[in-house]
Enzyme design. Structure first.
Site, short mmCIF file in Angstrom:
data_model
loop_
_atom_site.label_atom_id
_atom_site.label_comp_id
_atom_site.label_asym_id
_atom_site.label_seq_id
_atom_site.Cartn_x
_atom_site.Cartn_y
_atom_site.Cartn_z
N LYS A 11 0.83 -1.20 0.00
CA LYS A 11 0.00 0.00 0.00
C LYS A 11 0.88 1.26 0.00
O LYS A 11 2.10 1.18 0.23
CB LYS A 11 -0.92 -0.03 1.23
CG LYS A 11 -1.90 -1.23 1.24
CD LYS A 11 -2.75 -1.21 2.51
CE LYS A 11 -3.60 -2.46 2.64
NZ LYS A 11 -4.39 -2.44 3.90
N TYR A 51 -12.07 -2.98 -2.74
CA TYR A 51 -12.57 -3.20 -1.38
C TYR A 51 -14.10 -3.29 -1.32
O TYR A 51 -14.70 -3.06 -0.27
CB TYR A 51 -12.09 -2.07 -0.46
CG TYR A 51 -10.66 -2.26 0.03
CD1 TYR A 51 -10.25 -3.44 0.66
CD2 TYR A 51 -9.71 -1.24 -0.12
CE1 TYR A 51 -8.96 -3.60 1.12
CE2 TYR A 51 -8.41 -1.40 0.35
CZ TYR A 51 -8.04 -2.59 0.97
OH TYR A 51 -6.75 -2.74 1.44
N ASN A 114 -1.48 -0.34 7.61
CA ASN A 114 -0.89 -1.66 7.83
C ASN A 114 -0.10 -2.20 6.63
O ASN A 114 0.18 -3.39 6.53
CB ASN A 114 -1.95 -2.65 8.32
CG ASN A 114 -3.06 -2.89 7.32
OD1 ASN A 114 -3.00 -2.41 6.19
ND2 ASN A 114 -4.08 -3.64 7.73
N HIS A 117 -1.52 -5.60 1.53
CA HIS A 117 -2.77 -6.32 1.31
C HIS A 117 -2.46 -7.71 0.79
O HIS A 117 -1.54 -7.89 0.00
CB HIS A 117 -3.64 -5.60 0.27
CG HIS A 117 -4.78 -6.45 -0.20
ND1 HIS A 117 -5.98 -6.52 0.48
CD2 HIS A 117 -4.89 -7.31 -1.24
CE1 HIS A 117 -6.78 -7.38 -0.15
NE2 HIS A 117 -6.14 -7.87 -1.19
N GLU A 128 -9.26 -10.73 -7.41
CA GLU A 128 -8.33 -9.61 -7.27
C GLU A 128 -7.25 -9.65 -8.36
O GLU A 128 -6.88 -8.60 -8.91
CB GLU A 128 -7.71 -9.60 -5.88
CG GLU A 128 -8.76 -9.21 -4.81
CD GLU A 128 -8.29 -9.35 -3.38
OE1 GLU A 128 -9.09 -9.01 -2.48
OE2 GLU A 128 -7.15 -9.81 -3.13
P1 DAT Z 1 -7.05 -7.45 5.68
O1 DAT Z 1 -6.31 -6.31 4.98
O2 DAT Z 1 -6.22 -8.04 6.78
O3 DAT Z 1 -7.59 -8.48 4.72
P2 DAT Z 1 -9.79 -6.49 5.90
O4 DAT Z 1 -10.03 -7.11 4.56
O5 DAT Z 1 -10.75 -6.85 6.99
O6 DAT Z 1 -8.31 -6.80 6.43
O7 DAT Z 1 -9.78 -4.90 5.79
C1 DAT Z 1 -9.13 -4.28 4.70
C2 DAT Z 1 -8.35 -3.09 5.21
O8 DAT Z 1 -9.25 -2.16 5.79
C3 DAT Z 1 -7.35 -3.41 6.33
O9 DAT Z 1 -6.12 -3.89 5.82
C4 DAT Z 1 -7.21 -2.09 6.99
C5 DAT Z 1 -8.62 -1.50 6.88
N1 DAT Z 1 -9.37 -1.76 8.11
C6 DAT Z 1 -9.88 -2.94 8.51
N2 DAT Z 1 -10.52 -2.82 9.68
C7 DAT Z 1 -10.40 -1.52 10.03
C8 DAT Z 1 -10.84 -0.76 11.14
N3 DAT Z 1 -11.52 -1.30 12.13
N4 DAT Z 1 -10.53 0.57 11.15
C9 DAT Z 1 -9.83 1.13 10.15
N5 DAT Z 1 -9.39 0.46 9.08
C10 DAT Z 1 -9.66 -0.85 9.02
MG MG Z 2 -9.09 -8.39 3.31
#
Ligand code: DAT
Ligand code: MG
Length: 151
Positions: A11, A51, A114, A117, A128
């Site tokens: 990212k 997303y 973080n 992805h 994807e």
């Molecule tokens: P991942 O990236 O581990 O697959 P995800 O698909 O649940 O996680 O969410 C996508 C991204 O969205 C994640 O990398 C960071 C952001 N995100 C997830 N939960 C969040 C939250 N509670 N507050 C802010 N950003 C969040």
């Molecule tokens: Mg995810």
């Protein structure tokens, strides 16, 4: 070997922090194979597509703004179990909960930044990869070390 492919993206925060080589190195040293890579700034509309499953979440807009805020490294990695094990290399979504030794555990602090992805399963990996890459951008090739990685 039962080869699979997953979509991995560094990212904008990971790119700006100079972590491209560090992150690629972790997948490469593991024994996974890089079959596609490019750098691009995704539009906000593209980020929303990527997303789409999170569109009802309160952080969706900020998340899509963030993903489109700068260059992203988009990649496809191949290997046995790469979808699930790629997620293990990445660590838990919230870096506060990621184990040390994982990419997010070692290199990130908050969930909104973080740095990486990774596809969360075979179906999302397929979707994807299709969203981010044209079929001809995926390169099939043999690495000589494969026989030492897989036996
Ligand atoms: P991942 O990236 O581990 O697959 P995800 O698909 O649940 O996680 O969410 C996508 C991204 O969205 C994640 O990398 C960071 C952001 N995100 C997830 N939960 C969040 C939250 N509670 N507050 C802010 N950003 C969040
Ligand atoms: Mg995810």
């Amino acid at each position: 070997a039962e080869m699979e492919r997953t979509f991995i993206a560094i990212k904008p925060d990971g790119v700006q922090r100079g972590l491209i080589a560090e992150i690629i190195s972790r997948f490469e040293r593991k024994g996974f194979k890089l079959v596609a890579i490019k750098i691009l700034i995704p539009s906000k509309e593209f980020a929303q597509k990527h997303y789409d499953d999170l569109k009802e979440r309160p952080f969706f807009n900020g998340l899509c703004e963030f993903l489109s805020s700068g260059p992203v490294i988009a990649m496809v990695w191949e290997g046995e179990g790469v979808i699930k094990y790629g997620r293990k290399l990445i660590g838990a979504t919230d870096p506060q909960k990621s184990e040390p030794g994982t990419i997010r555990g070692d290199l990130a602090v908050v969930v909104g930044r973080n740095i990486i992805h990774g596809s969360d399963g075979p179906e999302t990996a397929k979707n994807e990869i299709n969203l981010w890459f044209q079929p001809q951008e995926l390169v099939s090739y043999t690495i000589n070390a494969e026989k030492w990685i897989y036996g």
